[in-house]
Design an enzyme around this catalytic site. Structure first.
Site, PDB file in Angstrom:
ATOM      1  CD  GLU A  33       9.813  10.187 -25.039  1.00 57.60           C
ATOM      2  OE1 GLU A  33       9.036   9.253 -24.776  1.00 57.60           O
ATOM      3  OE2 GLU A  33      10.129  10.492 -26.195  1.00 57.60           O
ATOM      4  CG  ASN A  42      12.503  13.301 -26.709  1.00 56.89           C
ATOM      5  OD1 ASN A  42      13.551  13.933 -26.820  1.00 56.89           O
ATOM      6  ND2 ASN A  42      12.447  12.125 -26.113  1.00 56.89           N
ATOM      7  NE  ARG A  98      18.577  11.808 -25.925  1.00 54.14           N
ATOM      8  CZ  ARG A  98      17.345  11.361 -25.774  1.00 54.14           C
ATOM      9  NH1 ARG A  98      16.534  11.239 -26.794  1.00 54.14           N
ATOM     10  NH2 ARG A  98      16.907  11.039 -24.579  1.00 54.14           N
ATOM     11  CE1 TYR A 119       9.434  10.329 -32.446  1.00 53.72           C
ATOM     12  CE2 TYR A 119       9.496  11.092 -30.176  1.00 53.72           C
ATOM     13  CZ  TYR A 119      10.079  10.403 -31.225  1.00 53.72           C
ATOM     14  OH  TYR A 119      11.297   9.799 -31.066  1.00 53.72           O
ATOM     15  CD  GLU A 126      13.485  10.153 -28.376  1.00 51.22           C
ATOM     16  OE1 GLU A 126      12.364   9.790 -28.791  1.00 51.22           O
ATOM     17  OE2 GLU A 126      14.016   9.699 -27.354  1.00 51.22           O
ATOM     18  CG  HIS A 152      15.864   6.084 -23.440  1.00 49.61           C
ATOM     19  ND1 HIS A 152      16.093   7.110 -24.333  1.00 49.61           N
ATOM     20  CD2 HIS A 152      14.739   5.481 -23.875  1.00 49.61           C
ATOM     21  CE1 HIS A 152      15.163   7.105 -25.269  1.00 49.61           C
ATOM     22  NE2 HIS A 152      14.323   6.117 -25.017  1.00 49.61           N
TER      23      HIS A 152
HETATM   24  O1  IFM Z   1      11.452   4.690 -29.514  1.00 52.12           O
HETATM   25  C1  IFM Z   1      10.938   5.723 -28.735  1.00 52.12           C
HETATM   26  C2  IFM Z   1      11.995   6.295 -27.825  1.00 52.12           C
HETATM   27  O2  IFM Z   1      12.547   5.320 -27.015  1.00 52.12           O
HETATM   28  C3  IFM Z   1      11.402   7.357 -26.930  1.00 52.12           C
HETATM   29  N1  IFM Z   1      10.674   8.328 -27.708  1.00 52.12           N
HETATM   30  C4  IFM Z   1       9.733   7.868 -28.686  1.00 52.12           C
HETATM   31  C5  IFM Z   1      10.393   6.837 -29.584  1.00 52.12           C
HETATM   32  C6  IFM Z   1       9.390   6.343 -30.638  1.00 52.12           C
HETATM   33  O3  IFM Z   1       8.292   5.773 -30.021  1.00 52.12           O
END
Ligand code: IFM
Length: 448
Positions: free
Chosen positions: A180, A309, A91, A311, A361, A135
């Site tokens: 995002e 994505n 990606r 986290y 992500e 992005h």
């Molecule tokens: O580096 C970023 C990415 O550009 C977008 N998502 C979160 C990542 C980590 O902060």
């Protein structure tokens, strides 16, 4: 030895092997401004991030993406690196101002050529390209006209998307429109610590709507070309939970869910903003007039795929304050909870049906330059949770860890290293970290 006395990795080795479905895509993700460098080369125009990162005090240590990981000049080497890891999916994002230096008008042939070479190089190595169109690097020339604050930006974006579909549509199987949008709204326009550095929540919500409209118009643009690929958005999603067992905390968790997840998912998949989210906007909030008749039909028209994505989780108290109930990382906003990934994936299935999903992500920054065992633990735990979601019927097709390379981490500059491959930014030498070798084994075994 009793199981409880075993070292956790021994316990894991003894555990049943987790095999992923045949054809599962094993990937890594990057974005243009974070790795490419060559900011002024071959006709590339400036983006909001070029301008922002050069303003004093915006980025830690005054770092910029001028050179970044120099990927623009090291394309062949980086493609070979991907091949050697065994990646089957990659990606990346396309820098809008590299292809259209002022955001619209004449195409910059050299810029386009870079992405042609990238896509061809991936296909030659048996790696499926997953192309993200936006992005965060809005062309500065368009920002000068208001950028995403201006409704016209949705059309400018769709025109740029059309250019890319025409150029690469015969070879790219998966397109992602936006990365995002929530981060643009929350960090670029509310906290103001990302480009374009504004602090205006009302404007931020207008920007959020225009981004979604741009997504919808780009999807329409794809349908108008001969491109065969699938298309969707990459959303940053975070399951929200009450921090304690009170009615007030449960209520706040629902509100937080509206902001974190539903205000993005519902327009895309239900063709409406959540009732409670809309009701919370002031009667004279500009977003109310920004949302025009017909917009939501455009936004929700046939998303083929959703990029997730992930986290971590979000916990809130009865006053709506965020608290961290799980470990964090060097990225202090991150609340690490692999179970949250399972909750999120199964919730998407429950609320929106069997939309094909790709994790676009997932990762963390670590301070250990090469022996990043903490990253291995993180990846293993999240892949285990993803596997459990697949067993529970979730249509998860692929996984892209963030990130392939150490890179420019926005306002944190080069102080956070998210890559499975170490980059020495002085020499641009790449070195595989322990996590890269571990991931290579996972890919080879199609499981862990
Ligand atoms: O580096 C970023 C990415 O550009 C977008 N998502 C979160 C990542 C980590 O902060």
């Amino acid at each position: 030895m009793l199981p409880s006395a075993m070292h956790s990795s021994e316990t894991r080795q003894d555990a049943a092997r987790l095999t992923f479905p045949a054809g599962f895509g094993w990937g890594a993700a990057t974005s243009a401004y974070q790795i490419e460098g060559a900011a002024k080369e071959d006709g590339r125009g400036p983006s909001v991030w070029d301008v922002f990162s050069h303003e004093p005090g915006r980025v830690r240590n005054g770092d910029t993406g001028d050179v970044a990981a120099d990927h623009y000049h090291r394309l062949g080497e980086d493609l070979d690196l991907m091949r050697d890891l065994g990646l089957t999916s990659y990606r990346f994002s396309i820098a809008w101002p590299r292809v259209l230096p002022t955001g619209r008008g004449a195409v910059n042939a050299k810029g386009l050529d870079f992405y042609q070479r990238l896509v061809d190089g991936l296909l030659k190595r048996g790696i499926a390209p997953v192309a993200t169109l936006f992005h965060w690097d809005t062309p500065q020339a368009l920002q000068d006209l208001g950028g995403w604050e201006n409704r016209d930006c949705a059309n400018w974006f769709a025109d740029y998307a059309h250019t890319m579909f025409t150029a690469l549509g015969d070879r790219v199987p998966t397109w992602l429109t936006l990365n995002e949008p929530k981060t643009v709204v929350d960090v670029g326009y509310t906290a103001g610590t990302h480009a374009p550095g504004k602090q205006d929540r009302q404007l931020a919500n207008v920007v959020g709507h225009h981004l979604l409209l741009g997504h919808g118009l780009a999807v329409q643009a794809l349908r108008g070309t001969a491109a065969k690929g699938r298309i969707g958005a990459a959303l940053s999603l975070s399951p929200t939970y009450p921090a304690d067992d009170t009615e007030a905390a449960r209520r706040q968790a629902e509100i937080a869910d509206g902001e974190e997840n539903r205000r993005w998912l519902d327009p895309l998949f239900k063709g409406r903003y959540p009732q409670d989210w809309l009701a919370a906007q002031a009667p004279d909030a500009p977003v109310r007039t920004a949302i025009r008749d017909g917009d939501l039909a455009i936004i929700s028209a046939q998303n083929d795929v959703l990029g997730v994505n992930y986290y971590g989780t979000t916990h809130v108290t009865g006053t709506g304050a965020r608290v961290m109930l799980h470990p964090t990382s060097q990225a202090t906003w991150q609340e690490i909870s692999p179970d949250g990934l399972h909750d999120l994936l199964t919730r998407i299935k429950r609320d929106h049906g069997d939309i094909p999903l790709t994790i676009t992500e997932n990762g963390l920054p670590t301070t250990n330059p090469l022996k990043d065992t903490d990253r291995i633990t993180f990846l293993r735990d999240h892949l285990t949770a993803a596997h459990r979601a697949i067993q529970d019927g979730v249509k998860l097709e692929s996984y892209h860890l963030w990130s392939l390379l150490d890179n420019f981490e926005w306002a944190e500059g080069y102080t956070q290293r998210w890559g499975i491959v170490n980059v020495d930014f002085a020499t641009q030498q790449r070195k595989r970290k322990a996590s890269a070798d571990w991931y290579r084994g996972v890919i080879a075994a199609n499981g862990l």
